[in-house]
Design a protein around this motif. Sequence first.
Motif, PDB file in Angstrom:
ATOM      1  N   SER A 169      57.573  77.024  68.516  1.00 21.83           N
ATOM      2  CA  SER A 169      56.236  76.909  67.971  1.00 21.83           C
ATOM      3  C   SER A 169      55.312  77.845  68.740  1.00 21.83           C
ATOM      4  CB  SER A 169      55.710  75.475  68.081  1.00 21.83           C
ATOM      5  OG  SER A 169      54.367  75.428  67.650  1.00 21.83           O
ATOM      6  N   SER A 170      54.515  78.595  68.018  1.00 23.44           N
ATOM      7  CA  SER A 170      53.608  79.547  68.651  1.00 23.44           C
ATOM      8  C   SER A 170      52.214  78.987  68.870  1.00 23.44           C
ATOM      9  CB  SER A 170      53.529  80.827  67.815  1.00 23.44           C
ATOM     10  OG  SER A 170      54.788  81.457  67.751  1.00 23.44           O
ATOM     11  N   SER A 171      52.014  77.720  68.499  1.00 21.78           N
ATOM     12  CA  SER A 171      50.685  77.140  68.673  1.00 21.78           C
ATOM     13  C   SER A 171      50.792  75.635  68.894  1.00 21.78           C
ATOM     14  CB  SER A 171      49.825  77.410  67.444  1.00 21.78           C
ATOM     15  OG  SER A 171      50.209  76.553  66.381  1.00 21.78           O
ATOM     16  N   SER A 172      49.666  75.028  69.238  1.00 19.63           N
ATOM     17  CA  SER A 172      49.631  73.580  69.465  1.00 19.63           C
ATOM     18  C   SER A 172      49.812  72.783  68.174  1.00 19.63           C
ATOM     19  CB  SER A 172      48.309  73.205  70.129  1.00 19.63           C
ATOM     20  OG  SER A 172      47.215  73.585  69.298  1.00 19.63           O
ATOM     21  N   ARG A 173      49.835  73.471  67.051  1.00 17.64           N
ATOM     22  CA  ARG A 173      50.098  72.762  65.780  1.00 17.64           C
ATOM     23  C   ARG A 173      51.561  72.331  65.692  1.00 17.64           C
ATOM     24  NH1 ARG A 173      47.224  77.172  63.884  1.00 17.64           N
ATOM     25  NH2 ARG A 173      49.145  78.101  63.043  1.00 17.64           N
ATOM     26  N   LEU A 174      52.390  72.900  66.584  1.00 16.10           N
ATOM     27  CA  LEU A 174      53.824  72.570  66.624  1.00 16.10           C
ATOM     28  C   LEU A 174      54.485  72.821  65.270  1.00 16.10           C
ATOM     29  CD1 LEU A 174      53.840  69.361  68.854  1.00 16.10           C
ATOM     30  CD2 LEU A 174      54.044  71.759  69.523  1.00 16.10           C
ATOM     31  N   ASP A 175      54.141  73.954  64.670  1.00 16.39           N
ATOM     32  CA  ASP A 175      54.813  74.365  63.433  1.00 16.39           C
ATOM     33  C   ASP A 175      55.984  75.253  63.834  1.00 16.39           C
ATOM     34  OD1 ASP A 175      52.338  76.929  62.558  1.00 16.39           O
ATOM     35  OD2 ASP A 175      53.018  76.145  64.486  1.00 16.39           O
ATOM     36  N   PHE A 176      57.143  74.618  63.973  1.00 15.77           N
ATOM     37  CA  PHE A 176      58.298  75.297  64.530  1.00 15.77           C
ATOM     38  C   PHE A 176      58.956  76.234  63.526  1.00 15.77           C
ATOM     39  CE2 PHE A 176      58.626  73.438  68.644  1.00 15.77           C
ATOM     40  CZ  PHE A 176      58.021  72.198  68.534  1.00 15.77           C
ATOM     41  N   VAL A 177      59.415  77.352  64.044  1.00 18.36           N
ATOM     42  CA  VAL A 177      60.106  78.381  63.267  1.00 18.36           C
ATOM     43  C   VAL A 177      61.390  78.747  64.005  1.00 18.36           C
ATOM     44  CG1 VAL A 177      59.988  80.725  62.349  1.00 18.36           C
ATOM     45  CG2 VAL A 177      57.945  79.283  62.346  1.00 18.36           C
ATOM     46  N   ASN A 182      61.723  74.757  71.558  1.00 19.94           N
ATOM     47  CA  ASN A 182      62.468  73.530  71.280  1.00 19.94           C
ATOM     48  C   ASN A 182      63.954  73.785  71.512  1.00 19.94           C
ATOM     49  OD1 ASN A 182      63.146  70.965  70.499  1.00 19.94           O
ATOM     50  ND2 ASN A 182      62.042  71.022  68.581  1.00 19.94           N
ATOM     51  N   ARG A 212      55.729  76.332  72.487  1.00 19.65           N
ATOM     52  CA  ARG A 212      56.740  75.325  72.815  1.00 19.65           C
ATOM     53  C   ARG A 212      58.081  75.836  72.322  1.00 19.65           C
ATOM     54  NH1 ARG A 212      56.046  69.803  72.881  1.00 19.65           N
ATOM     55  NH2 ARG A 212      53.990  70.327  73.729  1.00 19.65           N
TER      56      ARG A 212
END
Length: 121
Positions: free
Chosen positions: A100-108, A32, A30
């Motif tokens: 985010s690189s995964s569905s965990r939506l841990d944005f960087v 953002n 995702r």
Amino acid sequence: QVQLVESGGGLVQAGGSLRLSCAASGSIFRLNSMGWYRQAPEKQRELVAGIASYGSTNYADSVKGRFTISRDNAKNTVYLQMNSLKPEDTAVYYCNAVVSSSSRLDFVAYWGQGTQVTVYS
């Protein structure tokens, strides 16, 4: 990992225009917000313009009415159209993307390598 590749900087006379592009690639689940920052010699990095995933934009007061930020979500690319350039716009311009690189939506937040914009009078 995510890479941001910028292009479009250069040397332009005051009053001229440039268009910057920044393409994001890599492990993107995702994408953002995206934005452009700039840093002039001996100055702090500052936000120039930002754009949310749904298209809302914000600009630094110094560029309102002259710069336009846009994005192509299908291409994971953000653009900065710069018109009526002034010598004080001279800086290294950096692309920023919150990903985010995964569905965990841990944005960087990621940064591009920077592209030089030089405006001469």
